[in-house]
Design a protein around this motif. Structure first.
Motif, mmCIF file in Angstrom:
data_model
loop_
_atom_site.group_PDB
_atom_site.id
_atom_site.type_symbol
_atom_site.label_atom_id
_atom_site.label_comp_id
_atom_site.label_asym_id
_atom_site.label_seq_id
_atom_site.Cartn_x
_atom_site.Cartn_y
_atom_site.Cartn_z
ATOM 1 N N HIS A 1 0.833 -1.209 0.000
ATOM 2 C CA HIS A 1 0.000 0.000 0.000
ATOM 3 C C HIS A 1 0.868 1.260 0.000
ATOM 4 C CE1 HIS A 1 -3.445 2.550 0.768
ATOM 5 N NE2 HIS A 1 -2.804 3.071 1.810
ATOM 6 N N LEU A 2 1.954 1.234 0.773
ATOM 7 C CA LEU A 2 2.851 2.396 0.808
ATOM 8 C C LEU A 2 3.512 2.627 -0.548
ATOM 9 C CD1 LEU A 2 4.552 1.963 4.304
ATOM 10 C CD2 LEU A 2 2.860 3.691 3.625
ATOM 11 N N LEU A 3 3.860 1.550 -1.235
ATOM 12 C CA LEU A 3 4.468 1.695 -2.561
ATOM 13 C C LEU A 3 3.482 2.309 -3.548
ATOM 14 C CD1 LEU A 3 6.540 -1.599 -2.966
ATOM 15 C CD2 LEU A 3 7.389 0.736 -2.655
ATOM 16 N N HIS A 4 2.212 1.901 -3.489
ATOM 17 C CA HIS A 4 1.202 2.491 -4.373
ATOM 18 C C HIS A 4 1.021 3.978 -4.062
ATOM 19 C CE1 HIS A 4 0.060 -1.024 -6.559
ATOM 20 N NE2 HIS A 4 -0.319 -1.709 -5.479
ATOM 21 N N THR A 5 0.996 4.298 -2.782
ATOM 22 C CA THR A 5 0.854 5.705 -2.399
ATOM 23 C C THR A 5 2.067 6.517 -2.841
ATOM 24 O OG1 THR A 5 -0.440 5.038 -0.473
ATOM 25 C CG2 THR A 5 0.468 7.268 -0.463
ATOM 26 N N ASN A 6 3.247 5.914 -2.669
ATOM 27 C CA ASN A 6 4.466 6.590 -3.082
ATOM 28 C C ASN A 6 4.495 6.801 -4.586
ATOM 29 O OD1 ASN A 6 7.523 6.493 -3.957
ATOM 30 N ND2 ASN A 6 7.515 7.066 -1.793
ATOM 31 N N GLU A 7 4.040 5.802 -5.333
ATOM 32 C CA GLU A 7 4.011 5.919 -6.798
ATOM 33 C C GLU A 7 3.059 7.027 -7.236
ATOM 34 O OE1 GLU A 7 2.985 3.142 -10.714
ATOM 35 O OE2 GLU A 7 2.883 2.317 -8.671
ATOM 36 N N ARG A 8 1.907 7.107 -6.585
ATOM 37 C CA ARG A 8 0.956 8.161 -6.930
ATOM 38 C C ARG A 8 1.538 9.537 -6.628
ATOM 39 N NH1 ARG A 8 -3.057 11.206 -4.522
ATOM 40 N NH2 ARG A 8 -4.826 11.707 -5.882
ATOM 41 N N SER A 9 2.238 9.678 -5.508
ATOM 42 C CA SER A 9 2.861 10.955 -5.160
ATOM 43 C C SER A 9 3.930 11.333 -6.172
ATOM 44 C CB SER A 9 3.466 10.884 -3.756
ATOM 45 O OG SER A 9 2.464 10.620 -2.786
ATOM 46 N N GLU A 10 4.688 10.351 -6.638
ATOM 47 C CA GLU A 10 5.706 10.637 -7.650
ATOM 48 C C GLU A 10 5.069 11.085 -8.962
ATOM 49 O OE1 GLU A 10 7.981 7.081 -7.898
ATOM 50 O OE2 GLU A 10 9.371 7.690 -6.301
ATOM 51 N N ARG A 11 3.954 10.454 -9.339
ATOM 52 C CA ARG A 11 3.267 10.881 -10.556
ATOM 53 C C ARG A 11 2.753 12.316 -10.413
ATOM 54 N NH1 ARG A 11 0.857 5.652 -10.458
ATOM 55 N NH2 ARG A 11 -1.091 6.596 -9.687
ATOM 56 N N MET A 12 2.226 12.641 -9.237
ATOM 57 C CA MET A 12 1.724 13.980 -9.029
ATOM 58 C C MET A 12 2.846 15.006 -9.102
ATOM 59 S SD MET A 12 -0.406 15.516 -5.785
ATOM 60 C CE MET A 12 0.978 15.224 -4.672
ATOM 61 N N ILE A 13 3.979 14.700 -8.495
ATOM 62 C CA ILE A 13 5.112 15.631 -8.535
ATOM 63 C C ILE A 13 5.639 15.767 -9.958
ATOM 64 C CG2 ILE A 13 7.501 15.917 -7.774
ATOM 65 C CD1 ILE A 13 6.668 14.696 -5.108
ATOM 66 N N GLU A 14 5.693 14.649 -10.679
ATOM 67 C CA GLU A 14 6.125 14.716 -12.081
ATOM 68 C C GLU A 14 5.167 15.577 -12.894
ATOM 69 O OE1 GLU A 14 8.601 14.148 -15.241
ATOM 70 O OE2 GLU A 14 8.923 13.514 -13.173
ATOM 71 N N GLY A 15 3.874 15.457 -12.618
ATOM 72 C CA GLY A 15 2.905 16.304 -13.307
ATOM 73 C C GLY A 15 3.079 17.764 -12.977
ATOM 74 N N LEU A 16 3.363 18.083 -11.717
ATOM 75 C CA LEU A 16 3.601 19.480 -11.337
ATOM 76 C C LEU A 16 4.834 20.040 -12.038
ATOM 77 C CD1 LEU A 16 2.811 19.351 -7.510
ATOM 78 C CD2 LEU A 16 1.449 20.439 -9.301
ATOM 79 N N LEU A 17 5.854 19.215 -12.188
ATOM 80 C CA LEU A 17 7.044 19.668 -12.910
ATOM 81 C C LEU A 17 6.723 19.969 -14.367
ATOM 82 C CD1 LEU A 17 9.832 17.323 -11.501
ATOM 83 C CD2 LEU A 17 9.692 19.794 -11.265
ATOM 84 N N VAL A 18 5.923 19.094 -14.982
ATOM 85 C CA VAL A 18 5.538 19.339 -16.379
ATOM 86 C C VAL A 18 4.716 20.610 -16.489
ATOM 87 C CG1 VAL A 18 4.244 18.431 -18.337
ATOM 88 C CG2 VAL A 18 5.650 16.892 -16.962
ATOM 89 N N LEU A 19 3.775 20.822 -15.559
ATOM 90 C CA LEU A 19 2.982 22.049 -15.582
ATOM 91 C C LEU A 19 3.864 23.271 -15.435
ATOM 92 C CD1 LEU A 19 -0.209 21.201 -13.480
ATOM 93 C CD2 LEU A 19 -0.080 21.719 -15.919
ATOM 94 N N ALA A 20 4.808 23.224 -14.488
ATOM 95 C CA ALA A 20 5.709 24.365 -14.292
ATOM 96 C C ALA A 20 6.539 24.621 -15.537
ATOM 97 C CB ALA A 20 6.615 24.105 -13.093
ATOM 98 N N ARG A 21 6.947 23.554 -16.223
ATOM 99 C CA ARG A 21 7.746 23.713 -17.431
ATOM 100 C C ARG A 21 6.935 24.303 -18.570
ATOM 101 N NH1 ARG A 21 10.483 18.742 -20.885
ATOM 102 N NH2 ARG A 21 11.207 20.003 -22.656
ATOM 103 N N THR A 22 5.734 23.770 -18.806
ATOM 104 C CA THR A 22 4.927 24.254 -19.935
ATOM 105 C C THR A 22 4.383 25.648 -19.687
ATOM 106 O OG1 THR A 22 3.031 23.088 -18.979
ATOM 107 C CG2 THR A 22 4.271 21.952 -20.687
ATOM 108 N N ASP A 23 4.119 26.002 -18.426
ATOM 109 C CA ASP A 23 3.627 27.351 -18.140
ATOM 110 C C ASP A 23 4.662 28.413 -18.466
ATOM 111 O OD1 ASP A 23 1.164 26.512 -17.382
ATOM 112 O OD2 ASP A 23 1.575 26.518 -15.235
ATOM 113 N N ARG A 24 5.931 28.043 -18.465
ATOM 114 C CA ARG A 24 6.983 29.002 -18.824
ATOM 115 C C ARG A 24 7.124 29.140 -20.332
ATOM 116 N NH1 ARG A 24 9.879 26.502 -14.450
ATOM 117 N NH2 ARG A 24 10.995 25.193 -15.934
ATOM 118 N N GLY A 25 6.444 28.278 -21.089
ATOM 119 C CA GLY A 25 6.532 28.349 -22.544
ATOM 120 C C GLY A 25 7.693 27.513 -23.069
ATOM 121 N N LEU A 26 7.771 27.416 -24.403
ATOM 122 C CA LEU A 26 8.808 26.619 -25.048
ATOM 123 C C LEU A 26 10.002 27.495 -25.394
ATOM 124 C CD1 LEU A 26 6.674 24.453 -27.505
ATOM 125 C CD2 LEU A 26 7.409 23.891 -25.184
ATOM 126 N N THR A 27 11.185 27.001 -25.078
ATOM 127 C CA THR A 27 12.399 27.745 -25.431
ATOM 128 C C THR A 27 12.838 27.459 -26.860
ATOM 129 O OG1 THR A 27 13.739 25.956 -24.489
ATOM 130 C CG2 THR A 27 13.162 27.796 -23.036
#
Length: 381
Positions: free
Chosen positions: A207-233
């Protein structure tokens, strides 16, 4: 009924005030000329009388002089009326002509005066969260319009600074959180690898591994959002159909496990953008369509010539009023999705953000018999 524009109203005011001022001027001119013209009867009597004295007209010719007075008075009266009529007609023609010119010049001057407002409006329409670098930079004397433009530019500076600070915080926080999550996952995996681990503890570790995996996906998604919100270089030509085909192959095992049939129609299309972000966009669309589906359902993926990527899927009925909220972070629809740990709630948010970073947009519509249709339109290469 459409309201009149400010330029039209200013032009109407300019033309109306000029016409009113010209009308007053014509009336004053008419009254002055009328007062300066002599009375016809008096002038005729004076003229005939002066002629009698000058030429020594006998007294018995006085009746003839009366006839002359009447004839001369009539001629003078006709001349007076003709003069005033000519004055009125000429003044009216001149007033109408100059009023038309006043309206024309008023329209041009109103447009010139309101040009800074149009620049401010255009700048406001072009604004996006990732494109706050546009400024008006109005040149000219320090009047009210320049003050307004400078105030607007200052507001944009503060907004850009605030957005950049927020994006840096999200990116930095996501980076900082990835390390402890990776350490936690490693510790749990090492602990579960021990042979003497009891079943209860192994279940807790899973159960902890599933929770950890979900948290990693969420953080990865936040990184993608932060990257795309800055626009493409930078942008490179990307074969959208090939990217989508690779994503379909990568998610085929997940679709088979969920009992979902995936059909495709991929036309060759090239767009300018980031291949990694476009792959993430297609992956999120496919994973969402497979995850929020029903056993025995279907997913239809199409790359059209707009170019556009459209993903349709069967599944639970989505209320039309809930569709706009699907593109908001951490929003899910329906009791099946509330509290769902299969995804982080950032899938369609990332899709919209990636589309906007590429100069496109994403939209969704509920299916007639359930499910959802998501269309992403991108500018051609």
């Amino acid at each position: 009924m459409n309201a009149l524009s400010v330029r039209t109203k200013l032009t109407a005011w300019y033309g109306g005030l000029f016409l009113l001022a010209g009308l007053v001027l014509v009336v004053i001119n008419y009254l002055l000329v009328q007062s300066r013209l002599p009375d016809p009867a008096r002038m005729a009597l004076t003229t005939v009388g002066s002629a009698d004295l000058t030429y020594g007209v006998p007294a018995q010719t006085v009746p003839a002089s009366g006839v002359a007075v009447r004839l001369l008075s009539g001629s003078l009266d006709e001349y007076r009326s003709s003069t005033l009529s000519t004055l009125v007609v000429g003044s009216a023609i001149a007033l109408v002509s100059t009023a038309a010119l006043a309206v024309l010049f008023g329209w041009l001057m109103a447009g010139r005066a309101l040009r800074p407002l149009h620049d401010i409006t255009s700048a406001a329409r072009r604004l996006e969260a990732g494109k706050l670098d546009r400024r008006i930079n109005l040149e000219g004397p320090p009047d009210e319009l320049k003050e307004l433009a400078d105030t607007f530019d200052g507001m944009l500076d503060r907004l850009a600074e605030s957005f950049d600070s927020q994006k840096r915080f999200v990116a930095n926080a996501s980076h900082e959180l990835r390390t402890p999550l990776a350490v936690q996952r490693t510790l749990v995996e090492v602990a579960m690898a021990a042979p003497e681990v009891p079943p209860e503890l192994r279940k807790l570790g899973t159960h902890l591994l599933h929770t950890n995996e979900r948290s990693e996906r969420m953080i990865e998604g936040l990184l993608v959002l932060a990257r795309t919100d800055r626009g493409l270089t930078s942008r490179t030509p990307v074969h959208l159909d090939e990217v989508v085909a690779a994503v379909v192959r990568a998610t085929s095992a997940q679709a088979a496990a969920a009992g979902v049939k995936v059909e495709t129609r991929l036309r060759p299309r090239v767009v300018a953008g980031d291949p990694v972000l476009l792959e993430r966009l297609a992956t999120n669309l496919l994973v969402n369509a497979i995850t929020y589906n029903a056993s025995g359902g279907w997913v239809y993926v199409e790359v059209r010539g707009d170019p556009a990527l459209e993903v349709r899927n069967s599944g639970p009925v989505v209320p039309p009023e809930a569709v706009p909220t699907l593109f908001e972070p951490f929003r899910r629809v329906g009791s099946e999705r509330t509290g769902d740990t299969r995804n982080a709630g950032l899938g369609l948010s990332i899709v919209r953000s990636v589309a906007q970073a590429h100069g496109g947009y994403a939209e969704a519509q509920p299916g007639r018999r359930g499910g959802l249709t998501v269309t992403v339109r991108l500018p051609p290469s």
